[in-house]
Write a protein that holds these residues in place. Structure first.
Motif, mmCIF file in Angstrom:
data_model
loop_
_atom_site.group_PDB
_atom_site.id
_atom_site.type_symbol
_atom_site.label_atom_id
_atom_site.label_comp_id
_atom_site.label_asym_id
_atom_site.label_seq_id
_atom_site.Cartn_x
_atom_site.Cartn_y
_atom_site.Cartn_z
ATOM 1 N N PHE A 74 -7.154 -2.282 -7.889
ATOM 2 C CA PHE A 74 -8.328 -2.074 -7.049
ATOM 3 C C PHE A 74 -9.428 -1.379 -7.836
ATOM 4 O O PHE A 74 -9.164 -0.523 -8.682
ATOM 5 C CB PHE A 74 -7.961 -1.245 -5.817
ATOM 6 C CG PHE A 74 -6.944 -1.901 -4.923
ATOM 7 C CD1 PHE A 74 -7.298 -2.948 -4.095
ATOM 8 C CD2 PHE A 74 -5.623 -1.468 -4.923
ATOM 9 C CE1 PHE A 74 -6.364 -3.559 -3.267
ATOM 10 C CE2 PHE A 74 -4.677 -2.058 -4.106
ATOM 11 C CZ PHE A 74 -5.048 -3.112 -3.277
ATOM 12 N N ALA A 75 -10.663 -1.724 -7.505
ATOM 13 C CA ALA A 75 -11.810 -1.147 -8.212
ATOM 14 C C ALA A 75 -12.078 0.289 -7.801
ATOM 15 O O ALA A 75 -12.683 1.054 -8.557
ATOM 16 C CB ALA A 75 -13.059 -2.004 -7.954
ATOM 17 N N SER A 76 -11.619 0.668 -6.594
ATOM 18 C CA SER A 76 -11.892 2.013 -6.101
ATOM 19 C C SER A 76 -10.863 2.390 -5.042
ATOM 20 O O SER A 76 -10.116 1.538 -4.547
ATOM 21 C CB SER A 76 -13.297 2.091 -5.484
ATOM 22 O OG SER A 76 -13.363 1.269 -4.322
ATOM 23 N N LEU A 77 -10.848 3.673 -4.673
ATOM 24 C CA LEU A 77 -9.972 4.137 -3.600
ATOM 25 C C LEU A 77 -10.347 3.474 -2.278
ATOM 26 O O LEU A 77 -9.486 3.151 -1.463
ATOM 27 C CB LEU A 77 -10.072 5.656 -3.458
ATOM 28 C CG LEU A 77 -9.468 6.504 -4.579
ATOM 29 C CD1 LEU A 77 -9.781 7.981 -4.362
ATOM 30 C CD2 LEU A 77 -7.954 6.296 -4.645
ATOM 31 N N TYR A 78 -11.646 3.257 -2.097
ATOM 32 C CA TYR A 78 -12.117 2.592 -0.878
ATOM 33 C C TYR A 78 -11.529 1.187 -0.770
ATOM 34 O O TYR A 78 -11.009 0.796 0.282
ATOM 35 C CB TYR A 78 -13.637 2.530 -0.864
ATOM 36 C CG TYR A 78 -14.202 1.727 0.299
ATOM 37 C CD1 TYR A 78 -14.350 2.309 1.550
ATOM 38 C CD2 TYR A 78 -14.559 0.391 0.116
ATOM 39 C CE1 TYR A 78 -14.860 1.571 2.617
ATOM 40 C CE2 TYR A 78 -15.061 -0.356 1.185
ATOM 41 C CZ TYR A 78 -15.209 0.245 2.426
ATOM 42 O OH TYR A 78 -15.693 -0.492 3.478
ATOM 43 N N GLU A 110 -8.953 -0.103 2.107
ATOM 44 C CA GLU A 110 -9.379 -1.226 2.952
ATOM 45 C C GLU A 110 -8.293 -2.310 2.955
ATOM 46 O O GLU A 110 -8.005 -2.917 3.991
ATOM 47 C CB GLU A 110 -10.689 -1.809 2.436
ATOM 48 C CG GLU A 110 -11.915 -1.014 2.866
ATOM 49 C CD GLU A 110 -12.120 -1.027 4.371
ATOM 50 O OE1 GLU A 110 -12.319 -2.120 4.937
ATOM 51 O OE2 GLU A 110 -12.059 0.059 4.983
ATOM 52 N N ALA A 111 -7.676 -2.542 1.796
ATOM 53 C CA ALA A 111 -6.594 -3.516 1.704
ATOM 54 C C ALA A 111 -5.390 -3.053 2.524
ATOM 55 O O ALA A 111 -4.732 -3.857 3.206
ATOM 56 C CB ALA A 111 -6.192 -3.720 0.246
ATOM 57 N N VAL A 112 -5.100 -1.759 2.468
ATOM 58 C CA VAL A 112 -3.994 -1.203 3.255
ATOM 59 C C VAL A 112 -4.273 -1.369 4.743
ATOM 60 O O VAL A 112 -3.396 -1.791 5.509
ATOM 61 C CB VAL A 112 -3.772 0.288 2.917
ATOM 62 C CG1 VAL A 112 -2.786 0.917 3.893
ATOM 63 C CG2 VAL A 112 -3.267 0.451 1.495
ATOM 64 N N VAL A 172 -2.092 -3.281 7.607
ATOM 65 C CA VAL A 172 -1.637 -2.630 8.836
ATOM 66 C C VAL A 172 -2.080 -3.432 10.056
ATOM 67 O O VAL A 172 -1.305 -3.650 10.993
ATOM 68 C CB VAL A 172 -2.187 -1.187 8.932
ATOM 69 C CG1 VAL A 172 -1.876 -0.584 10.309
ATOM 70 C CG2 VAL A 172 -1.587 -0.316 7.836
ATOM 71 N N ASP A 173 -3.326 -3.895 10.045
ATOM 72 C CA ASP A 173 -3.854 -4.662 11.176
ATOM 73 C C ASP A 173 -3.076 -5.959 11.374
ATOM 74 O O ASP A 173 -2.777 -6.345 12.510
ATOM 75 C CB ASP A 173 -5.339 -4.974 10.937
ATOM 76 C CG ASP A 173 -6.000 -5.588 12.157
ATOM 77 O OD1 ASP A 173 -5.928 -4.979 13.239
ATOM 78 O OD2 ASP A 173 -6.586 -6.681 12.046
ATOM 79 N N PHE A 174 -2.729 -6.613 10.276
ATOM 80 C CA PHE A 174 -1.946 -7.855 10.376
ATOM 81 C C PHE A 174 -0.589 -7.583 11.028
ATOM 82 O O PHE A 174 -0.172 -8.300 11.950
ATOM 83 C CB PHE A 174 -1.748 -8.461 8.986
ATOM 84 C CG PHE A 174 -0.746 -9.576 8.956
ATOM 85 C CD1 PHE A 174 -1.070 -10.841 9.419
ATOM 86 C CD2 PHE A 174 0.547 -9.354 8.482
ATOM 87 C CE1 PHE A 174 -0.128 -11.879 9.410
ATOM 88 C CE2 PHE A 174 1.485 -10.374 8.466
ATOM 89 C CZ PHE A 174 1.153 -11.638 8.933
ATOM 90 N N TYR A 175 0.081 -6.530 10.586
ATOM 91 C CA TYR A 175 1.415 -6.249 11.097
ATOM 92 C C TYR A 175 1.384 -5.761 12.550
ATOM 93 O O TYR A 175 2.278 -6.088 13.335
ATOM 94 C CB TYR A 175 2.117 -5.211 10.213
ATOM 95 C CG TYR A 175 2.830 -5.836 9.042
ATOM 96 C CD1 TYR A 175 4.107 -6.368 9.181
ATOM 97 C CD2 TYR A 175 2.225 -5.907 7.790
ATOM 98 C CE1 TYR A 175 4.757 -6.947 8.110
ATOM 99 C CE2 TYR A 175 2.870 -6.489 6.711
ATOM 100 C CZ TYR A 175 4.139 -7.012 6.868
ATOM 101 O OH TYR A 175 4.783 -7.593 5.804
ATOM 102 N N ILE A 222 2.632 -1.044 1.648
ATOM 103 C CA ILE A 222 1.689 0.060 1.481
ATOM 104 C C ILE A 222 2.007 0.853 0.219
ATOM 105 O O ILE A 222 1.105 1.212 -0.552
ATOM 106 C CB ILE A 222 1.711 0.981 2.717
ATOM 107 C CG1 ILE A 222 1.102 0.251 3.923
ATOM 108 C CG2 ILE A 222 0.940 2.271 2.443
ATOM 109 C CD1 ILE A 222 1.175 1.036 5.223
ATOM 110 N N ALA A 223 3.285 1.130 -0.014
ATOM 111 C CA ALA A 223 3.682 1.864 -1.221
ATOM 112 C C ALA A 223 3.211 1.131 -2.471
ATOM 113 O O ALA A 223 2.700 1.744 -3.421
ATOM 114 C CB ALA A 223 5.201 2.042 -1.250
#
Length: 237
Positions: free
Chosen positions: A73-77, A81-83, A87-90, A127-128
């Motif tokens: 990832f390019a940034s923490l943001y 956002e990917a995490v 979460v939304d999918f699950y 997530i991990a």
């Protein structure tokens, strides 16, 4: 930098909650849960005990849960956002599955427990990985199980679990290098004794479908928030 500051503020609020004493609402919730548990037949409780025991052993010793390749990832943001998207999918998948099994009666409702358990664990493995941790290491899998307890235990037990993950880098060094040296038997007994069984309401007649949709959605949301903050503790350390 601004996003990192926001993460730190959210983490501090979450840490404060993890260390708080049980509130009146917590105690009332446990009381209601105990009443629901008494309604559920003993054979159901026995089946859940077996499921949890197998899950704990499977997570620690097995390779059941496949994970995506570790992204960059390019940034923490971008990472979080990917995490959040995962979460939304699950949670949407879990809500749909909970409504379906809840509407199918007692046996379908019972079947939902191991299905949802698998979904939640798969989410934690994902997530991990997104946060850059190697779940092939059994110590990381143990950390996942602690996260699970943080999300679904009573507040009293949650405080104890939280202490197990504070300064995880140092505490993980104290764990045996060989997974077979870890006392998983004691861990799974402790896990079963304290895990929140709020989803038992899904087994009740008439309300099962509604409970399945709402509870599954909320449980996965709660798990996602807990996991994000548990990993923030490590990457922001």
């Amino acid at each position: 930098m601004l996003y990192e500051q926001r993460m730190k503020v959210e983490l501090e609020i979450w840490q404060y909650k993890m260390q708080g004493r049980p509130s009146l609402a917590d105690r009332l919730s446990r009381s209601v849960q105990s009443r629901i548990n008494r309604i559920i037949p003993q054979k159901v409780h026995d089946a859940i005990t077996v499921t949890i025991k197998q899950m704990v052993r499977g997570v620690l010793f097995g390779s059941t849960y496949t994970v995506p390749s570790q992204p960059v990832f390019a940034s923490l943001y971008d990472m979080e956002e990917a995490v959040l998207r995962r979460v939304d999918f699950y949670r949407k998948t879990a809500a749909a599955e909970g409504g379906l099994t809840g509407a199918g009666g007692f046996l379908w409702g019972l079947a939902d427990f191991p299905i949802l358990l698998g979904m939640k664990l798969k989410l934690l493995f994902d997530i991990a990985t997104f946060y850059g941790f190697d779940v092939k290491d059994y110590k990381e899998r143990l950390y996942i199980l602690y996260i699970f307890q943080l999300a679904f235990s009573s507040q009293e037990h949650r405080r104890n679990v939280y202490e197990n993950i504070v300064d995880w880098k140092e505490k993980s060094r104290q764990l045996p290098e060989d997974i077979h040296g870890f006392d998983w038997q004691r861990f799974q007994i402790e896990y079963r004794d304290h895990i929140d069984l709020a989803k038992m309401g899904q087994l009740l007649p008439v309300v099962g479908a509604a409970v399945g949709i709402v509870v599954n959605y909320r449980l996965v949301t709660k798990l996602g928030t807990t996991a994000m903050n548990a990993y923030r503790m490590r990457i922001l350390d």
